[in-house]
Design a protein around this motif. Sequence first.
Motif, PDB file in Angstrom:
ATOM      1  N   TRP A 138       0.815  -1.214   0.000  1.00 24.79           N
ATOM      2  CA  TRP A 138       0.000   0.000   0.000  1.00 24.79           C
ATOM      3  C   TRP A 138       0.853   1.269   0.000  1.00 24.79           C
ATOM      4  N   PHE A 139       1.993   1.238   0.676  1.00 24.81           N
ATOM      5  CA  PHE A 139       2.828   2.424   0.786  1.00 24.81           C
ATOM      6  C   PHE A 139       3.907   2.489  -0.297  1.00 24.81           C
ATOM      7  N   SER A 140       3.708   1.743  -1.361  1.00 17.69           N
ATOM      8  CA  SER A 140       4.689   1.727  -2.446  1.00 17.69           C
ATOM      9  C   SER A 140       4.550   2.982  -3.314  1.00 17.69           C
ATOM     10  N   PRO A 141       5.621   3.388  -3.980  1.00 22.47           N
ATOM     11  CA  PRO A 141       5.541   4.546  -4.895  1.00 22.47           C
ATOM     12  C   PRO A 141       4.612   4.293  -6.069  1.00 22.47           C
ATOM     13  N   LEU A 142       4.448   3.036  -6.472  1.00 21.50           N
ATOM     14  CA  LEU A 142       3.535   2.741  -7.576  1.00 21.50           C
ATOM     15  C   LEU A 142       2.104   3.043  -7.174  1.00 21.50           C
ATOM     16  N   ARG A 143       1.741   2.705  -5.942  1.00 27.75           N
ATOM     17  CA  ARG A 143       0.373   2.997  -5.496  1.00 27.75           C
ATOM     18  C   ARG A 143       0.137   4.499  -5.471  1.00 27.75           C
ATOM     19  N   GLU A 144       1.125   5.269  -5.049  1.00 30.43           N
ATOM     20  CA  GLU A 144       0.983   6.720  -5.026  1.00 30.43           C
ATOM     21  C   GLU A 144       0.852   7.281  -6.446  1.00 30.43           C
ATOM     22  N   ALA A 145       1.587   6.698  -7.380  1.00 32.06           N
ATOM     23  CA  ALA A 145       1.493   7.144  -8.765  1.00 32.06           C
ATOM     24  C   ALA A 145       0.118   6.815  -9.347  1.00 32.06           C
ATOM     25  N   LEU A 146      -0.397   5.638  -9.023  1.00 29.51           N
ATOM     26  CA  LEU A 146      -1.726   5.261  -9.502  1.00 29.51           C
ATOM     27  C   LEU A 146      -2.804   6.171  -8.919  1.00 29.51           C
ATOM     28  N   ASP A 147      -2.598   6.639  -7.695  1.00 32.05           N
ATOM     29  CA  ASP A 147      -3.555   7.563  -7.094  1.00 32.05           C
ATOM     30  C   ASP A 147      -3.753   8.793  -7.969  1.00 32.05           C
ATOM     31  N   ALA A 148      -2.664   9.287  -8.551  1.00 31.79           N
ATOM     32  CA  ALA A 148      -2.754  10.477  -9.397  1.00 31.79           C
ATOM     33  C   ALA A 148      -3.667  10.221 -10.588  1.00 31.79           C
ATOM     34  N   PHE A 149      -3.540   9.037 -11.187  1.00 26.44           N
ATOM     35  CA  PHE A 149      -4.400   8.673 -12.324  1.00 26.44           C
ATOM     36  C   PHE A 149      -5.858   8.591 -11.896  1.00 26.44           C
ATOM     37  N   PHE A 150      -6.117   7.847 -10.824  1.00 29.40           N
ATOM     38  CA  PHE A 150      -7.503   7.649 -10.407  1.00 29.40           C
ATOM     39  C   PHE A 150      -8.156   8.949  -9.939  1.00 29.40           C
TER      40      PHE A 150
END
Length: 225
Positions: A123-135
Amino acid sequence: WTEPPSDAFTLTVDPWKAPDGVEYIEITFEEGIPVALNGEEMDGVSLIAKLNQIAGKYGVGRIDMIEDRLVGFKSREVYECPAPVVLLQAKKALEKMTLSKDVIAAKADLELKYAELAYVGYWFSPLREALDAFFNQVQKVVNGVVRVRLYKGQSVVVGLKSPNSLYAKDLATYSAGDAFDHSSAVGFINIWGLPVVTWKQVHDPKNGGCESEVTLSKETVKSQV
């Protein structure tokens, strides 16, 4: 092979014991977030708790599945989640109305990755944070109200309205009143299907199934240019 017993569930009744009549509910979304139930504004926790009661009363939200665990083996999992099942169904219907075709396709791929990250503890991965921007960007237009019918274990979306709706009735009535010029479809079909037609001409066994050789004269080339 063994059906889950009734006493395995606490949030949902057996569908065959649910009320004989139907119940309609309306869920309001703002930027993809459910903010009101039947016109009453609620915070997320309160809305889910209330919807759990309503949908659970109709036996909606039971899931019996074979799951692939992170470590590689399969397990049988039985869940009951009335509110999430209804909310996800309603939200996807609203997204179909407010998002473009290519965004919906991209979101379908990325939301699986998002769920996987949560499942495996990233959950705290940089990929999840990047996906947040898209969503977060995509959900800005997912606004509106969804009407859902509940009846004996089923939830069905029966109504949608949104200020961001991309549905234009005059473009797709399939009647004489269509604003869309159907004669334009002929040229589009010819161009769109050209790659398939070409492939078939080259590879169809009826045509010898081999690569064809085309020889053009200088005059033909000049006229084509």
